[in-house]
Design a protein around this motif. Sequence first.
Motif, PDB file in Angstrom:
ATOM      1  N   GLY A 300      28.139  66.324  74.359  1.00 29.58           N
ATOM      2  CA  GLY A 300      28.617  65.455  75.427  1.00 29.58           C
ATOM      3  C   GLY A 300      28.392  63.978  75.171  1.00 29.58           C
ATOM      4  O   GLY A 300      29.173  63.134  75.615  1.00 29.58           O
ATOM      5  N   SER A 301      27.338  63.655  74.436  1.00 38.86           N
ATOM      6  CA  SER A 301      27.010  62.254  74.186  1.00 38.86           C
ATOM      7  C   SER A 301      27.877  61.617  73.104  1.00 38.86           C
ATOM      8  O   SER A 301      27.854  60.394  72.934  1.00 38.86           O
ATOM      9  N   LYS A 302      28.641  62.423  72.388  1.00 46.00           N
ATOM     10  CA  LYS A 302      29.494  61.856  71.334  1.00 46.00           C
ATOM     11  C   LYS A 302      30.496  60.862  71.902  1.00 46.00           C
ATOM     12  O   LYS A 302      30.836  59.870  71.250  1.00 46.00           O
ATOM     13  N   ALA A 303      30.977  61.100  73.107  1.00 43.85           N
ATOM     14  CA  ALA A 303      31.971  60.215  73.713  1.00 43.85           C
ATOM     15  C   ALA A 303      31.383  58.865  74.108  1.00 43.85           C
ATOM     16  O   ALA A 303      32.123  57.885  74.251  1.00 43.85           O
ATOM     17  N   ILE A 304      30.072  58.799  74.283  1.00 46.34           N
ATOM     18  CA  ILE A 304      29.421  57.531  74.621  1.00 46.34           C
ATOM     19  C   ILE A 304      29.421  56.610  73.413  1.00 46.34           C
ATOM     20  O   ILE A 304      29.634  55.396  73.528  1.00 46.34           O
ATOM     21  N   TYR A 305      29.207  57.177  72.267  1.00 51.41           N
ATOM     22  CA  TYR A 305      29.161  56.408  71.018  1.00 51.41           C
ATOM     23  C   TYR A 305      30.478  56.592  70.254  1.00 51.41           C
ATOM     24  O   TYR A 305      31.448  57.114  70.782  1.00 51.41           O
ATOM     25  N   LEU A 306      30.507  56.149  69.042  1.00 51.98           N
ATOM     26  CA  LEU A 306      31.713  56.242  68.223  1.00 51.98           C
ATOM     27  C   LEU A 306      31.568  57.321  67.158  1.00 51.98           C
ATOM     28  O   LEU A 306      32.071  57.179  66.041  1.00 51.98           O
ATOM     29  N   TYR A 307      30.884  58.408  67.529  1.00 48.06           N
ATOM     30  CA  TYR A 307      30.671  59.486  66.572  1.00 48.06           C
ATOM     31  C   TYR A 307      32.000  60.109  66.148  1.00 48.06           C
ATOM     32  O   TYR A 307      32.248  60.324  64.953  1.00 48.06           O
ATOM     33  N   ASN A 308      32.862  60.398  67.105  1.00 52.26           N
ATOM     34  CA  ASN A 308      34.122  61.066  66.776  1.00 52.26           C
ATOM     35  C   ASN A 308      35.043  60.185  65.943  1.00 52.26           C
ATOM     36  O   ASN A 308      35.783  60.676  65.091  1.00 52.26           O
ATOM     37  N   GLU A 309      35.011  58.873  66.185  1.00 53.86           N
ATOM     38  CA  GLU A 309      35.906  57.962  65.482  1.00 53.86           C
ATOM     39  C   GLU A 309      35.336  57.466  64.160  1.00 53.86           C
ATOM     40  O   GLU A 309      36.052  57.342  63.160  1.00 53.86           O
ATOM     41  N   LYS A 310      34.027  57.166  64.141  1.00 53.54           N
ATOM     42  CA  LYS A 310      33.423  56.484  62.999  1.00 53.54           C
ATOM     43  C   LYS A 310      32.151  57.140  62.481  1.00 53.54           C
ATOM     44  O   LYS A 310      31.506  56.594  61.577  1.00 53.54           O
ATOM     45  N   ARG A 311      31.767  58.271  63.057  1.00 52.69           N
ATOM     46  CA  ARG A 311      30.462  58.877  62.764  1.00 52.69           C
ATOM     47  C   ARG A 311      29.348  57.843  62.997  1.00 52.69           C
ATOM     48  O   ARG A 311      28.375  57.764  62.267  1.00 52.69           O
ATOM     49  N   ASP A 312      29.540  57.056  64.050  1.00 59.22           N
ATOM     50  CA  ASP A 312      28.648  55.947  64.387  1.00 59.22           C
ATOM     51  C   ASP A 312      27.817  56.344  65.598  1.00 59.22           C
ATOM     52  O   ASP A 312      28.365  56.620  66.675  1.00 59.22           O
ATOM     53  N   ASN A 313      26.497  56.372  65.428  1.00 62.26           N
ATOM     54  CA  ASN A 313      25.594  56.754  66.504  1.00 62.26           C
ATOM     55  C   ASN A 313      24.850  55.569  67.105  1.00 62.26           C
ATOM     56  O   ASN A 313      23.872  55.745  67.835  1.00 62.26           O
ATOM     57  N   THR A 314      25.311  54.363  66.800  1.00 63.93           N
ATOM     58  CA  THR A 314      24.680  53.144  67.323  1.00 63.93           C
ATOM     59  C   THR A 314      25.602  52.396  68.264  1.00 63.93           C
ATOM     60  O   THR A 314      25.188  51.963  69.344  1.00 63.93           O
ATOM     61  N   HIS A 315      26.866  52.224  67.864  1.00 62.33           N
ATOM     62  CA  HIS A 315      27.805  51.433  68.651  1.00 62.33           C
ATOM     63  C   HIS A 315      28.549  52.304  69.651  1.00 62.33           C
ATOM     64  O   HIS A 315      28.854  53.467  69.372  1.00 62.33           O
ATOM     65  N   THR A 316      28.870  51.711  70.793  1.00 65.14           N
ATOM     66  CA  THR A 316      29.474  52.457  71.882  1.00 65.14           C
ATOM     67  C   THR A 316      30.987  52.322  71.909  1.00 65.14           C
ATOM     68  O   THR A 316      31.559  51.318  71.488  1.00 65.14           O
ATOM     69  N   SER A 317      31.605  53.346  72.452  1.00 67.62           N
ATOM     70  CA  SER A 317      33.034  53.321  72.759  1.00 67.62           C
ATOM     71  C   SER A 317      33.241  52.478  74.015  1.00 67.62           C
ATOM     72  O   SER A 317      32.276  52.067  74.674  1.00 67.62           O
ATOM     73  N   VAL A 318      34.504  52.243  74.367  1.00 66.20           N
ATOM     74  CA  VAL A 318      34.781  51.547  75.625  1.00 66.20           C
ATOM     75  C   VAL A 318      34.186  52.324  76.791  1.00 66.20           C
ATOM     76  O   VAL A 318      33.563  51.749  77.699  1.00 66.20           O
ATOM     77  N   HIS A 319      34.345  53.635  76.762  1.00 65.29           N
ATOM     78  CA  HIS A 319      33.769  54.471  77.818  1.00 65.29           C
ATOM     79  C   HIS A 319      32.252  54.329  77.862  1.00 65.29           C
ATOM     80  O   HIS A 319      31.664  54.119  78.933  1.00 65.29           O
ATOM     81  N   GLY A 320      31.612  54.435  76.700  1.00 73.44           N
ATOM     82  CA  GLY A 320      30.163  54.338  76.671  1.00 73.44           C
ATOM     83  C   GLY A 320      29.665  52.969  77.099  1.00 73.44           C
ATOM     84  O   GLY A 320      28.673  52.861  77.847  1.00 73.44           O
ATOM     85  N   ALA A 321      30.324  51.917  76.638  1.00 72.58           N
ATOM     86  CA  ALA A 321      29.928  50.563  77.026  1.00 72.58           C
ATOM     87  C   ALA A 321      30.079  50.357  78.526  1.00 72.58           C
ATOM     88  O   ALA A 321      29.260  49.671  79.161  1.00 72.58           O
ATOM     89  N   THR A 322      31.111  50.961  79.103  1.00 77.16           N
ATOM     90  CA  THR A 322      31.324  50.846  80.548  1.00 77.16           C
ATOM     91  C   THR A 322      30.212  51.551  81.314  1.00 77.16           C
ATOM     92  O   THR A 322      29.695  51.033  82.312  1.00 77.16           O
ATOM     93  N   VAL A 323      29.825  52.721  80.840  1.00 80.47           N
ATOM     94  CA  VAL A 323      28.730  53.466  81.473  1.00 80.47           C
ATOM     95  C   VAL A 323      27.423  52.678  81.363  1.00 80.47           C
ATOM     96  O   VAL A 323      26.676  52.533  82.345  1.00 80.47           O
TER      97      VAL A 323
END
Length: 346
Positions: A300-323
């Motif tokens: 569930g936390s993958k959508a907060i970060y950019l794991y699905n797009e970039k395998r990035d576990n530090t930077h947030t997606s727009v959704h994650g940044a909004t949350v």
Amino acid sequence: MRRFNLAVLAAVALASGLTAVPAQAHPARPPGLDHCTAGACHFDVPPGTYDVKVLLGGDGASSTAISGETRRSLLPETAAAAGERVSRSFTVNVRTPEGEPTGPEGTPGLDLVLGGSAPALADIKVTRARHPRQILLVGDSTVCDQPGDPYSGWGQQLPRYLRKGLSVANYADSGESTVSYLSEPRLWATVQPLIRPGDLVLVQLAHNDKTTDGATYRANLETLVAGVREKGGNPVLVTPVVRRWFNSDGTLNNGTALLVNGLGVDHPAVIRSVAAAEGVPVVDLTARTKSLVESLGVEGSKAIYLYNEKRDNTHTSVHGATVYAGLVRDELVAQGLVPAGLVRVG
């Protein structure tokens, strides 16, 4: 399918297809819309702080969001029934560079973009803000106005939660540590003179202090606090957002997730200690984001970060940044740092 209805006003009923309608019977186009094309508006204004009042809605049902400058979210998606007009206002900071302080200058003036599932703008007015409150942000890539998809910093999403009279001036910059932020002339030396008495200055720097020893890290935070106070501002220390780095038991109790650097410096702990010693409010975003990410779990936390797009576990997606911006808003209100009347709930 997305629709954009620009200046949709009341229809003029014709008695018959051959009946002439006097010119004055047609509603005049609101002058604010002269600055707009389909989907965007531009105002030739100098750097400063501006109030924006929009009238949303069209002949059909609509749903409109507004962003501006370097992908800043300024107004959350707002629905209007068919024929309804909904008025909303917000305050926006216009600056050069318009995004990250060490990035490109961007375009002069104020640029706004209409989004949402069915955007409709009936009118818009931009005026210079009078005595606006200001939140300045000092931070790194997890906070900054990220220039391109899919990245977004929480500071980029914070304006959507604020009403007219309170603006965000985001001077966070990618890759910065406490050391580099203090030493780079385009950063602290530029930001400090902009601080006005009563301004809130939120400081979140830790992710890039990977080789900063504990004494230096602490001293740098103390320098930033003193510099804000020197200008009459109100410093707020923010512990860093966690990295999405799970243990086998589903927790984030490790140095990578909780930002303990290679020298053993526990950044959140030092921030809390400095805040206590200096009598400075602290937004414990580490604790808040840790709790949220653990509750969402590995998937569930993958959508907060950019794991699905970039395998990035530090930077947030727009959704994650909004949350995460919502967590910051909640803390600012809970601690009485921002009046509840100046924030949006949704």
